[in-house]
Design an enzyme around this catalytic site. Structure first.
Site, short mmCIF file in Angstrom:
data_model
loop_
_atom_site.label_atom_id
_atom_site.label_comp_id
_atom_site.label_asym_id
_atom_site.label_seq_id
_atom_site.Cartn_x
_atom_site.Cartn_y
_atom_site.Cartn_z
N ASN A 6 0.85 -1.19 0.00
CA ASN A 6 0.00 0.00 0.00
C ASN A 6 0.89 1.24 0.00
O ASN A 6 1.69 1.44 0.93
CB ASN A 6 -0.90 -0.02 1.24
CG ASN A 6 -1.96 1.05 1.18
OD1 ASN A 6 -1.67 2.19 0.83
ND2 ASN A 6 -3.18 0.71 1.54
N ASP A 8 -0.09 4.44 0.00
CA ASP A 8 -0.77 5.66 0.47
C ASP A 8 0.16 6.61 1.22
O ASP A 8 0.07 7.83 1.08
CB ASP A 8 -1.92 5.31 1.42
CG ASP A 8 -3.04 4.57 0.73
OD1 ASP A 8 -3.01 4.45 -0.50
OD2 ASP A 8 -3.95 4.10 1.44
N HIS A 9 1.03 6.04 2.06
CA HIS A 9 1.85 6.90 2.91
C HIS A 9 2.94 7.63 2.14
O HIS A 9 3.50 8.61 2.64
CB HIS A 9 2.42 6.09 4.08
CG HIS A 9 1.38 5.84 5.14
ND1 HIS A 9 0.49 4.80 5.05
CD2 HIS A 9 1.06 6.52 6.26
CE1 HIS A 9 -0.32 4.83 6.10
NE2 HIS A 9 0.00 5.86 6.84
N ARG A 17 3.53 18.76 1.40
CA ARG A 17 4.03 20.00 0.81
C ARG A 17 3.29 20.37 -0.47
O ARG A 17 3.61 21.36 -1.12
CB ARG A 17 5.53 19.89 0.52
CG ARG A 17 6.39 19.97 1.77
CD ARG A 17 6.36 21.36 2.35
NE ARG A 17 7.16 21.47 3.55
CZ ARG A 17 6.72 21.30 4.79
NH1 ARG A 17 5.45 20.98 4.99
NH2 ARG A 17 7.52 21.42 5.83
N HIS A 41 -5.42 3.47 -1.64
CA HIS A 41 -6.71 3.90 -1.08
C HIS A 41 -6.98 5.33 -1.55
O HIS A 41 -6.29 6.26 -1.16
CB HIS A 41 -6.64 3.85 0.46
CG HIS A 41 -7.96 4.12 1.12
ND1 HIS A 41 -8.15 3.96 2.47
CD2 HIS A 41 -9.16 4.55 0.63
CE1 HIS A 41 -9.40 4.27 2.79
NE2 HIS A 41 -10.02 4.65 1.68
N ARG A 43 -9.37 8.10 -1.01
CA ARG A 43 -10.39 8.45 -0.02
C ARG A 43 -11.36 9.49 -0.58
O ARG A 43 -11.04 10.21 -1.53
CB ARG A 43 -9.73 8.99 1.26
CG ARG A 43 -8.82 7.98 1.93
CD ARG A 43 -8.22 8.56 3.20
NE ARG A 43 -9.24 8.68 4.23
CZ ARG A 43 -9.41 7.81 5.22
NH1 ARG A 43 -8.63 6.74 5.32
NH2 ARG A 43 -10.35 8.00 6.13
N GLU A 68 -8.54 0.47 -2.87
CA GLU A 68 -9.36 0.52 -1.67
C GLU A 68 -10.23 1.77 -1.73
O GLU A 68 -9.73 2.86 -1.99
CB GLU A 68 -8.48 0.57 -0.42
CG GLU A 68 -7.63 -0.67 -0.22
CD GLU A 68 -6.76 -0.59 1.02
OE1 GLU A 68 -6.29 -1.64 1.49
OE2 GLU A 68 -6.52 0.54 1.51
N THR A 98 -6.76 6.58 10.16
CA THR A 98 -6.64 5.40 9.32
C THR A 98 -7.92 4.59 9.48
O THR A 98 -8.73 4.89 10.36
CB THR A 98 -5.40 4.56 9.72
OG1 THR A 98 -5.25 3.47 8.82
CG2 THR A 98 -5.50 4.05 11.16
N HIS A 210 -3.71 -4.48 7.96
CA HIS A 210 -3.90 -3.35 8.87
C HIS A 210 -3.01 -3.52 10.10
O HIS A 210 -3.21 -4.41 10.91
CB HIS A 210 -5.35 -3.15 9.32
CG HIS A 210 -5.58 -1.76 9.85
ND1 HIS A 210 -5.80 -0.68 9.02
CD2 HIS A 210 -5.57 -1.26 11.10
CE1 HIS A 210 -5.95 0.42 9.74
NE2 HIS A 210 -5.80 0.09 11.01
N GLY A 211 -2.03 -2.64 10.18
CA GLY A 211 -1.12 -2.63 11.32
C GLY A 211 -0.04 -3.68 11.29
O GLY A 211 0.75 -3.80 12.23
N GLY A 232 1.30 -1.42 4.29
CA GLY A 232 1.72 -0.12 3.78
C GLY A 232 2.62 0.67 4.70
O GLY A 232 3.81 0.83 4.44
#
EC number: 2.6.99.2
Length: 257
Positions: A6, A8-9, A17, A41, A43, A68, A98, A210-211, A232
Site C-alpha cells: 500500500n 498511500d503513505h 508540501r 486507497h 479516499r 481501496e 486510518t 492493517h497494522g 503499507g
C-alpha cells in the site's frame, strides 16, 4: 504468500508540501518490480492519493492494482471507468487517521455496488472485521475475496512486545497486565485463524491487513489459509532508512512459506 504494498503513505509525504515529490508513480514502479500487487486507497476527501494517481498507475504499471475505496458513487464510477484488477470496499470516516474497523455489511448500497463491479469484470474484496458472521455475509454478497482486519491483533502485539505503553501512543483500552494481554493476543490470533479457515471453506480467497509490520507479521504468515497480505505504513516507514526496494524485499523474505 503474496504481498500487496500500500503506497498511500508515500502520497501522505507528497501532500504534506502539495508538490509532486515523492512521485507516486515511481513508487508504483518499484512495487511492481519487487512486490506482487499495488494497493492504493483513494479516499472521499482525496487527502492522500488522487484520481490521477490511480489512473497513471493502472495505465503504466503491469502489476495488479487493488483499489481501496468506500461506498462512494464518485470513486466507484472512477473504478468502473479505470478498471483496477480489484476493488476492496472499506469503511471510511472523514475524521479518522486510518481505517478503524471493518466494513458494515448491512449497507443498503453494498450489494448493488458489488454487482456493478462484477459486471465490469472487477474482482471485489470486502475489508471486514474477523468474525464468522461477516464472513458468511461476504459469501452471500458474492464477494470473491475478504480481507481480515488485523488492527486489534497488531495493537495487542504492540502492547505486549514493544514500549508503546510507555509513550504518548499508548492505547488506554490496552492498559492491562501482561498476562491479560497475552491471553487476549492468543485469542485474537486463534480467531484470525478460525476466520481464515471459514473463509476458505466457503470458497472465498482470504487476505489480511492493517497494522502489520516486520515484528508482528510472522504469526499471521503461519495461517496457511491466508494467501495475501496488504501492508503499507510499516514498509514505507522502513523505506526511509533502507530505500523502498529493500524494505519490500525484507518483508517478502519474512512472509515466505
Amino acid at each position: 504468500m503474496l504481498l500487496g504494498v500500500n503506497i498511500d503513505h508515500i502520497a501522505v509525504l507528497r501532500q504534506a508540501r502539495m508538490v509532486n515529490d515523492p512521485d507516486l508513480l515511481e513508487a508504483a514502479f518499484i512495487v511492481a518490480r519487487h512486490g506482487d500487487q499495488i494497493t492504493l486507497h483513494v479516499r472521499e476527501d482525496r487527502r492522500h492519493a488522487q484520481d490521477f494517481d490511480l489512473e497513471n498507475i493502472i495505465k503504466f504499471c503491469k502489476s495488479p492494482v487493488n483499489l481501496e475505496c468506500a461506498l462512494n458513487d464518485e470513486i466507484l464510477n472512477l473504478a468502473l471507468k479505470l478498471k483496477p484488477h480489484r476493488v476492496t470496499l472499506v469503511p471510511e470516516k472523514r475524521e479518522e487517521l486510518t481505517t478503524e474497523g471493518g466494513l458494515c455489511l448491512n449497507h443498503a448500497k453494498l450489494k448493488q455496488s458489488i454487482e456493478k463491479l462484477h459486471n465490469a469484470n472487477i474482482e471485489v474484496s470486502l475489508f471486514i472485521n474477523p468474525s464468522l458472521e461477516d464472513i458468511e455475509k461476504s459469501k452471500i454478497l458474492k464477494a470473491q475475496f475478504i480481507e481480515l482486519h488485523t488492527g486489534h491483533y497488531a495493537n495487542l502485539h504492540n502492547a505486549l512486545f514493544s514500549n508503546i505503553s510507555h509513550t504518548a501512543f499508548a492505547l488506554k483500552e490496552l492498559n492491562q497486565d501482561k498476562k491479560t494481554l497475552q491471553a487476549q493476543f492468543e485469542k485474537e490470533l486463534q480467531n484470525l485463524e478460525l476466520c481464515a479457515k471459514k473463509g476458505l471453506e466457503l470458497g472465498l480467497k482470504v487476505a489480511a491487513g492493517h497494522g502489520l509490520n516486520y515484528k508482528n507479521v510472522k504469526p499471521v504468515v503461519k495461517i496457511k489459509e491466508i494467501c495475501e497480505l496488504n501492508i503499507g505504513q510499516s514498509i514505507v516507514a522502513r523505506s526511509v532508512f533502507t530505500g523502498l526496494q529493500n524494505a519490500i524485499l525484507e518483508m517478502k523474505e519474512l512472509i515466505k512459506r
